[in-house]
Motif scaffolding. Structure first.
Motif, PDB file in Angstrom:
ATOM      1  N   SER A 123      34.482  18.380  16.093  1.00 21.41           N
ATOM      2  CA  SER A 123      35.049  18.209  17.430  1.00 21.41           C
ATOM      3  C   SER A 123      35.565  16.779  17.612  1.00 21.41           C
ATOM      4  O   SER A 123      34.994  15.827  17.082  1.00 21.41           O
ATOM      5  CB  SER A 123      34.000  18.511  18.499  1.00 21.41           C
ATOM      6  OG  SER A 123      33.547  19.847  18.390  1.00 21.41           O
ATOM      7  N   ASN A 124      36.664  16.657  18.358  1.00 19.33           N
ATOM      8  CA  ASN A 124      37.209  15.333  18.660  1.00 19.33           C
ATOM      9  C   ASN A 124      36.804  14.906  20.070  1.00 19.33           C
ATOM     10  O   ASN A 124      36.409  15.734  20.891  1.00 19.33           O
ATOM     11  CB  ASN A 124      38.738  15.342  18.540  1.00 19.33           C
ATOM     12  CG  ASN A 124      39.376  16.373  19.465  1.00 19.33           C
ATOM     13  OD1 ASN A 124      39.324  17.571  19.209  1.00 19.33           O
ATOM     14  ND2 ASN A 124      39.976  15.927  20.550  1.00 19.33           N
ATOM     15  N   ASP A 125      36.885  13.585  20.348  1.00 20.09           N
ATOM     16  CA  ASP A 125      36.542  13.089  21.680  1.00 20.09           C
ATOM     17  C   ASP A 125      37.765  13.136  22.594  1.00 20.09           C
ATOM     18  O   ASP A 125      38.862  13.495  22.179  1.00 20.09           O
ATOM     19  CB  ASP A 125      35.966  11.673  21.603  1.00 20.09           C
ATOM     20  CG  ASP A 125      36.919  10.698  20.906  1.00 20.09           C
ATOM     21  OD1 ASP A 125      38.149  10.855  21.062  1.00 20.09           O
ATOM     22  OD2 ASP A 125      36.423   9.790  20.206  1.00 20.09           O
ATOM     23  N   MET A 126      37.578  12.750  23.864  1.00 21.66           N
ATOM     24  CA  MET A 126      38.648  12.851  24.846  1.00 21.66           C
ATOM     25  C   MET A 126      39.767  11.832  24.621  1.00 21.66           C
ATOM     26  O   MET A 126      40.879  12.016  25.092  1.00 21.66           O
ATOM     27  CB  MET A 126      38.068  12.671  26.255  1.00 21.66           C
ATOM     28  CG  MET A 126      37.149  13.799  26.684  1.00 21.66           C
ATOM     29  SD  MET A 126      38.015  15.386  26.713  1.00 21.66           S
ATOM     30  CE  MET A 126      39.245  15.072  27.978  1.00 21.66           C
ATOM     31  N   GLN A 174      43.119  12.951  19.523  1.00 23.43           N
ATOM     32  CA  GLN A 174      43.489  14.318  19.167  1.00 23.43           C
ATOM     33  C   GLN A 174      43.804  14.385  17.675  1.00 23.43           C
ATOM     34  O   GLN A 174      44.215  13.385  17.070  1.00 23.43           O
ATOM     35  CB  GLN A 174      44.735  14.765  19.958  1.00 23.43           C
ATOM     36  CG  GLN A 174      44.455  15.228  21.375  1.00 23.43           C
ATOM     37  CD  GLN A 174      45.705  15.772  22.036  1.00 23.43           C
ATOM     38  OE1 GLN A 174      46.703  15.064  22.193  1.00 23.43           O
ATOM     39  NE2 GLN A 174      45.661  17.037  22.427  1.00 23.43           N
ATOM     40  N   TYR A 175      43.611  15.573  17.117  1.00 23.53           N
ATOM     41  CA  TYR A 175      44.052  15.797  15.747  1.00 23.53           C
ATOM     42  C   TYR A 175      45.565  16.021  15.738  1.00 23.53           C
ATOM     43  O   TYR A 175      46.141  16.538  16.698  1.00 23.53           O
ATOM     44  CB  TYR A 175      43.353  17.008  15.148  1.00 23.53           C
ATOM     45  CG  TYR A 175      41.889  16.773  14.819  1.00 23.53           C
ATOM     46  CD1 TYR A 175      41.519  15.896  13.792  1.00 23.53           C
ATOM     47  CD2 TYR A 175      40.881  17.419  15.527  1.00 23.53           C
ATOM     48  CE1 TYR A 175      40.178  15.684  13.487  1.00 23.53           C
ATOM     49  CE2 TYR A 175      39.540  17.204  15.224  1.00 23.53           C
ATOM     50  CZ  TYR A 175      39.200  16.333  14.206  1.00 23.53           C
ATOM     51  OH  TYR A 175      37.882  16.124  13.899  1.00 23.53           O
ATOM     52  N   ASP A 187      43.281  19.991  19.864  1.00 20.65           N
ATOM     53  CA  ASP A 187      41.877  19.629  20.070  1.00 20.65           C
ATOM     54  C   ASP A 187      40.984  20.658  19.390  1.00 20.65           C
ATOM     55  O   ASP A 187      41.344  21.830  19.263  1.00 20.65           O
ATOM     56  CB  ASP A 187      41.545  19.590  21.567  1.00 20.65           C
ATOM     57  CG  ASP A 187      42.254  18.465  22.292  1.00 20.65           C
ATOM     58  OD1 ASP A 187      41.904  17.296  22.036  1.00 20.65           O
ATOM     59  OD2 ASP A 187      43.160  18.745  23.111  1.00 20.65           O
ATOM     60  N   ARG A 224      45.205  10.180  21.742  1.00 22.62           N
ATOM     61  CA  ARG A 224      45.639  11.384  22.455  1.00 22.62           C
ATOM     62  C   ARG A 224      47.141  11.347  22.715  1.00 22.62           C
ATOM     63  O   ARG A 224      47.686  10.356  23.198  1.00 22.62           O
ATOM     64  CB  ARG A 224      44.881  11.517  23.776  1.00 22.62           C
ATOM     65  CG  ARG A 224      45.237  12.758  24.585  1.00 22.62           C
ATOM     66  CD  ARG A 224      44.154  13.099  25.575  1.00 22.62           C
ATOM     67  NE  ARG A 224      42.942  13.534  24.883  1.00 22.62           N
ATOM     68  CZ  ARG A 224      42.726  14.775  24.485  1.00 22.62           C
ATOM     69  NH1 ARG A 224      43.636  15.721  24.700  1.00 22.62           N
ATOM     70  NH2 ARG A 224      41.597  15.089  23.874  1.00 22.62           N
TER      71      ARG A 224
END
Length: 276
Positions: free
Chosen positions: A208-211, A214-215, A232, A259
């Protein structure tokens, strides 16, 4: 999708298993089941899914309804109260025969006993009613939970069916992307349709990525990275992610970017890569 597949995907199978079809719809479904093995198999799968949910955590409601349970409690209490009143009256008669006192004190005592019994019965009935209400509330909550679990499983099954339709398209090539040192356990798959240039991404095994980040998917075209879109990873990643299209590529890779994405990939934050 042919007529039978469309019929199965319409939700009529799940409605049949839950007993929500009319007689005419049920008759039609059973006719289809006799004529088409796919329909019969779909019914079996839906029944197994519902049974598995019930086994997992659901508590079946009691055989008696709320009114029947309350009626039984009332009958039991009336019987018990009747025996107590009979006992008190019998004792009063014995005392009356044994002594020559006035009848009025006994009438007063009997009236007091009846009043106490009435108050006790009222309190008992009220407590039993509250207990019954609580039990019914628990049963309703449990059934709602089961319905929610069923909807989750159904949605997942529908998504899997949609994914299968994508993967069955002519021209689809699957490119596995394996984790690098930053995330050795990470893995993702690109499903690239070379006929339509569509690209779908399976990122279920990505961390999981943070806020703040983004991938970002990249296609390596003629030795240069080309942006294929950001995404995400959070929660249920059952759905295939539709990315940007490309007509040619020699490899695909995923990096973690601020992001919104970057113009060029951050090489030290490359998570997975796969050669074609």
């Amino acid at each position: 999708m042919n007529k039978i597949e469309a019929y199965i995907s319409s939700g009529v199978i799940e409605a049949f298993v839950l007993g929500q079809l009319s007689d005419a719809e049920t008759k039609e479904l059973l006719q289809y089941a006799e004529e088409h093995q796919e329909v019969r198999s779909a019914i079996d799968e839906a029944e197994e899914t519902l049974f598995a949910l019930g086994q997992k955590g659901s508590i079946a409601p009691p055989a008696q309804s709320k009114n029947a349970l309350f009626e039984e409690l009332v009958l039991q209490m009336e019987s018990s109260a009747s025996e107590e009143v009979k006992k008190d009256i019998s004792e009063s008669k014995i005392k009356k025969e044994a002594k020559s006192f006035s009848i009025y004190p006994f009438l007063s005592a009997a009236a007091s006993i009846v009043a106490v019994i009435g108050i006790a019965l009222s309190a008992y009935y009220y407590n039993q009613w509250q207990a019954t209400e609580n039990r019914l509330s628990n049963i309703i909550a449990q059934n709602q939970s089961m319905a929610q679990q069923y909807n989750v499983v159904k949605n997942q099954m529908d998504q899997y069916a949609e994914n299968i339709e994508i993967l069955r398209q002519p021209g689809i090539e699957t490119v596995p992307m394996n984790g690098l040192d930053i995330a050795p356990e990470a893995q993702a798959f690109v499903h690239w349709n070379k006929k339509t240039n569509e690209v779908f991404l399976n990122a279920k095994k990505m961390p999981s990525n943070d806020m703040d980040n983004q991938y970002q998917l990249w296609a390596i075209v003629d030795g240069a990275p080309v942006d294929m879109g950001v995404f995400d990873v959070a929660g249920d990643m059952t759905q295939l992610l539709k990315m940007k299209t490309t007509s040619k590529a020699s490899a695909f890779a995923v990096t973690l970017e601020p992001r919104g994405g970057s113009e060029n990939p951050t090489m030290e934050k490359m998570y997975v890569i796969g050669q074609i």
